[in-house]
Enzyme design. Structure first.
Site, PDB file in Angstrom:
ATOM      1  NE  ARG A 210      -3.762   1.423   2.893  1.00 22.83           N
ATOM      2  CZ  ARG A 210      -4.408   1.439   4.048  1.00 22.83           C
ATOM      3  NH1 ARG A 210      -3.834   0.956   5.143  1.00 22.83           N
ATOM      4  NH2 ARG A 210      -5.608   1.924   4.109  1.00 22.83           N
TER       5      ARG A 210
ATOM      6  CG  ASN B  95       2.620  11.401   1.049  1.00 18.91           C
ATOM      7  OD1 ASN B  95       2.153  11.749  -0.034  1.00 18.91           O
ATOM      8  ND2 ASN B  95       3.164  12.254   1.899  1.00 18.91           N
TER       9      ASN B  95
ATOM     10  CB  THR C 239       6.773  11.212   0.678  1.00 18.09           C
ATOM     11  OG1 THR C 239       5.690  10.440   1.203  1.00 18.09           O
ATOM     12  CG2 THR C 239       6.652  12.651   1.150  1.00 18.09           C
TER      13      THR C 239
ATOM     14  CD  GLN D  65      12.621   8.108   0.022  1.00 21.91           C
ATOM     15  OE1 GLN D  65      13.527   7.285   0.126  1.00 21.91           O
ATOM     16  NE2 GLN D  65      12.819   9.386   0.212  1.00 21.91           N
TER      17      GLN D  65
ATOM     18  CD  GLU E 174      17.792   0.396   1.642  1.00 23.41           C
ATOM     19  OE1 GLU E 174      18.939  -0.031   1.662  1.00 23.41           O
ATOM     20  OE2 GLU E 174      16.964   0.156   2.534  1.00 23.41           O
TER      21      GLU E 174
HETATM   22 MO1  MOS Z   1      20.007   1.814   4.154  1.00 26.13          MO
HETATM   23  S1  MOS Z   1      21.720   1.398   3.066  1.00 26.13           S
HETATM   24  O1  MOS Z   1      19.751   0.346   4.990  1.00 26.13           O
HETATM   25  O2  MOS Z   1      20.357   3.093   5.183  1.00 26.13           O
END
Ligand code: MOS
Length: 706
Positions: A596, A599, A602, A606, A673
């Site tokens: 889900r 926002n 944001t 990312q 990430e």
């Molecule tokens: Mo991330 S590289 O786990 O801050």
């Protein structure tokens, strides 16, 4: 009901950040503050024969000079990943040995920064030098253990012959390399340590892990954690390099105690290139075998990375391999060598990032080999289960990422031939690659208070490293309590608050928002109210000042039933001007499946940040080491090339899928990430399509294209 989850909401902390109201670690003003300047080694291997500090000590304004001859008192921490980890096992100034250029060999404290820096230049050091080893190609690799001490080798099926041509119709064998990269956060590493009465200390330092940092510093100074307070409301970028104390932090905190003054230490950009972490150089060999329909029959993935002489960090490139594609035969191997460099560490998608560069490049090579569309090749090999854990993935919508992305990008118009698309004098290439990152969460707590002024406060020692945590926490509380987001105040990043966990491994949102949800539900129960408005009415009637509840949320048994990962696909267009070897990225589409989306603004931000960082890795980022001195030959944010606005096209981000309620009660998996994974492969795959040149070593500098 106030439905706000999933909407696009501006950052709660945005205004404070752009107006300069947000106070970062080294900006805290404390009466009597003095300044420390680090002295760092100019050789990469050897020892200090003599160190003369007399002249520095006699310099006006100097308060103290610390070297290995008079190090401030420090206790050895247990240095365990779960409790009190430090980035480098060797404590600063512990002896006269030099393991890498930029290693801290002294700290000068003076009344002003300039006087401390000036005095630091006056320290005379004579070294005993030894030949340095900073060349990853020539290093001596040994079988690696993971950073948690686990064996990283894995074999499934048959690997006896080692002859892939005997296994199946099509094979690919190729070696891919990535360069040393530095995190280069906008806010440098910096902290202020303020002792009171020799038995308690407040540390203002950007940290991705407030409670972990508290426990670690407590062990280092020999105090119970409650006597150590960490204040870290804002972090100007971390990307993995601000999770644990580094030597400069340990030195600052312990030196401040000895001099009995509040002390600030700021690591210079130059020093940061060498002693606050980096992503290791990697070399990976991938072997794939497939039948003529493109079904994979074998994957072999061997990865090499480097660590420092003072600690072990393996870049775990092979972690993604059993996650991505199904095959009966798989072999994974990791090797590690020691170089005279500072300790490498986590950097946005550690392991997954270089791993996906290699695997997704090899998949593209296989697609060309078989003359199968690269999307089709991935669809034919998708795995429903994690092949090492033997567990099905929860709420997996990888195929939809591929097909939705293809549609948004217009992939069906792609010519299946290298050098087939042109725009005037430019070659045009289209490339794609997959993305993945594990979904993690940990046990955390949040406190919620309903106040009689009609506001709700959420408090936790979690933090916002720039990801938007303040905002998604406020949105979760707003929706659960039935209040506008503006009426929610969020306080983060102080160890006095309930344990908020680690902003790392893309887990802060997935860990914290379920705890916020639970705390909001609990405070409404306490008030015996359906929503916050009812609770406020009861507060006014009763004359109470506030209702308050604390709740925790933790992973349960779900990890025994499911494997949790997020998924995605990147599509890009590049243009290449062959005459001057100019490569530009002109179009980008990313489609992600992260459970889900809390926002949409944001979350997309990312992913964009990850894509930009991946483009940097693909095109320009590399931290060269001087082969003689071992010192990085990048100096600052101008000589370490990373993308500027002109390098980046519009990045179109969208999300597919459904809430992953098997993972947590909010259904959200992380997205900090995953955005960077696969990016560099999408670029090199597009470059191949444009030019017919397969670039297997990053970054794609012009010399490699000529
Ligand atoms: Mo991330 S590289 O786990 O801050």
């Amino acid at each position: 009901m106030n439905q706000v989850i999933g909407k696009s909401v501006n950052r709660k902390d945005g205004r404070a950040k752009v107006t300069g109201e947000a106070t970062y670690g080294a900006e805290h003003q404390i009466q009597g503050l003095v300044h420390g300047y680090l002295v760092t080694a100019t050789i990469a291997k050897g020892s200090i024969r003599t160190i003369d500090t007399q002249k520095a000590e006699a310099t006006p304004g100097v308060i103290a000079v610390f070297t290995h001859k008079n190090p401030p008192k420090v206790f050895k921490p247990t240095n365990n990943w779960m409790t009190s980890k430090i980035y480098e096992a060797r404590l600063p100034l512990s002896d006269n040995t030099i393991h890498y250029a930029g290693q801290i060999v002294g700290l000068v404290v003076a009344d002003t920064f300039e006087r401390a820096r000036d005095a630091a230049q006056q320290i005379q050091i004579e070294y005993e030098t030894q030949p340095v080893e900073v060349n990853a190609q020539q290093a001596n690799y040994q079988k690696a253990k993971s950073m948690f001490g686990e064996d990283m080798e894995y074999v499934a099926g048959e690997f006896e012959t080692g002859d892939f041509s005997a296994v199946d119709t099509a094979t690919v064998e190729a070696t891919y390399t990535t360069e040393v990269e530095i995190h280069a956060p906008m806010e440098p590493h910096a902290l202020v340590a303020h002792w009171e009465n020799n038995d308690s200390v407040t540390i203002y330092e950007p940290t991705q892990w407030v409670k972990g940092s508290q426990r670690t510093y407590a062990e280092l100074v020999g105090l119970p954690p409650e006597r150590v307070r960490i204040v870290s409301p804002y972090i100007g970028g971390g990307f993995g390099c601000k999770a644990f104390p580094w030597p400069h932090g340990i030195l600052c905190v312990t030196a401040a105690k000895e001099i009995k003054r509040p002390l600030k230490v700021v690591v210079s950009r130059r020093q940061m290139t060498a002693n606050t972490g980096h992503r290791s150089h990697t070399e990976q060999t991938i072997r794939l075998a497939a039948n003529k329909e493109g079904k994979l029959s074998a994957i072999e993935h061997t990865a090499k990375s480097c660590t420092s002489p003072v600690d072990v960090f393996t870049e775990p490139c092979t972690g993604i391999t059993p996650v991505m594609y199904t095959t009966p035969n798989m072999k994974l191997k990791q090797e590690l060598a020691v170089l005279n460099v500072g300790t490498p560490t986590f950097m946005r998608a550690p392991g997954e990032n270089p791993g996906m560069f290699a695997l997704e490049s090899a998949m593209d090579e296989l697609a060309w080999e078989l003359n199968i569309d690269p999307i089709e090749l991935r669809l034919r090999n998708e795995t429903k289960e994690h092949q090492r854990k033997k567990l099905p993935f929860s709420a997996k919508h990888f195929a939809e990422c591929l097909t939705t992305g293809a549609e948004k990008f217009g992939w069906s118009d792609r010519q299946m031939q290298p050098r087939s698309q042109q725009q005037g004098d430019l070659l045009v290439g289209w490339g794609m690659a997959s993305a993945t990152f594990p979904a993690l969460r940990s046990s955390v707590e949040a406190k919620v208070r309903l106040l009689d002024d009609g506001t709700a406060h959420v408090l936790t020692a979690g933090n916002d490293m720039g990801t938007g945590a303040y905002t998604v926490i406020a949105m979760t509380a707003a929706e659960t309590l039935g209040l506008p987001v503006e009426n929610i105040r969020v306080e983060l990043g102080d160890s006095m608050l309930p344990n908020g966990g680690l902003a790392g491994g893309s887990q802060m949102t997935a860990s914290l928002t379920p705890a916020v949800l639970a705390a909001c539900q609990s405070v409404l129960e306490t008030a015996q109210a359906q929503n916050a408005q009812e609770a406020f009415a009861k507060l006014r009637e009763s004359g109470r000042a506030a209702y308050e509840a604390t709740a925790s949320s933790a992973p349960g048994e779900e990890g025994k039933k499911f494997a949790f990962n997020s998924w995605g696909a990147h599509f890009c267009e590049v243009t290449v001007d062959e005459e001057i070897a100019r490569l530009r990225i002109t179009r980008w589409v990313s489609v992600m499946n992260i459970g889900r989306v809390l926002n949409s603004k944001t979350a997309a931000s990312q992913i964009r940040g990850g894509v930009i960082m991946g483009i940097g890795q693909a095109l320009m980022e590399e931290c060269h080491l001087d082969p003689t001195t071992g010192y990085p030959v990048v100096y600052d944010l101008a000589t370490y090339h990373f993308p500027a606005h002109a390098d980046i096209p519009r990045i179109e981000v969208s999300f597919v899928g459904e809430p992953d309620l098997d993972f947590n009660p909010m259904g959200v998996r992380g997205c900090g990430e995953i955005g960077i994974t696969g990016v560099a492969a999408a670029v090199t795959n597009a470059v191949y399509h444009a030019t017919g040149k397969r670039i297997r070593s990053l970054p794609i500098t012009p010399d490699k294209l000529l």
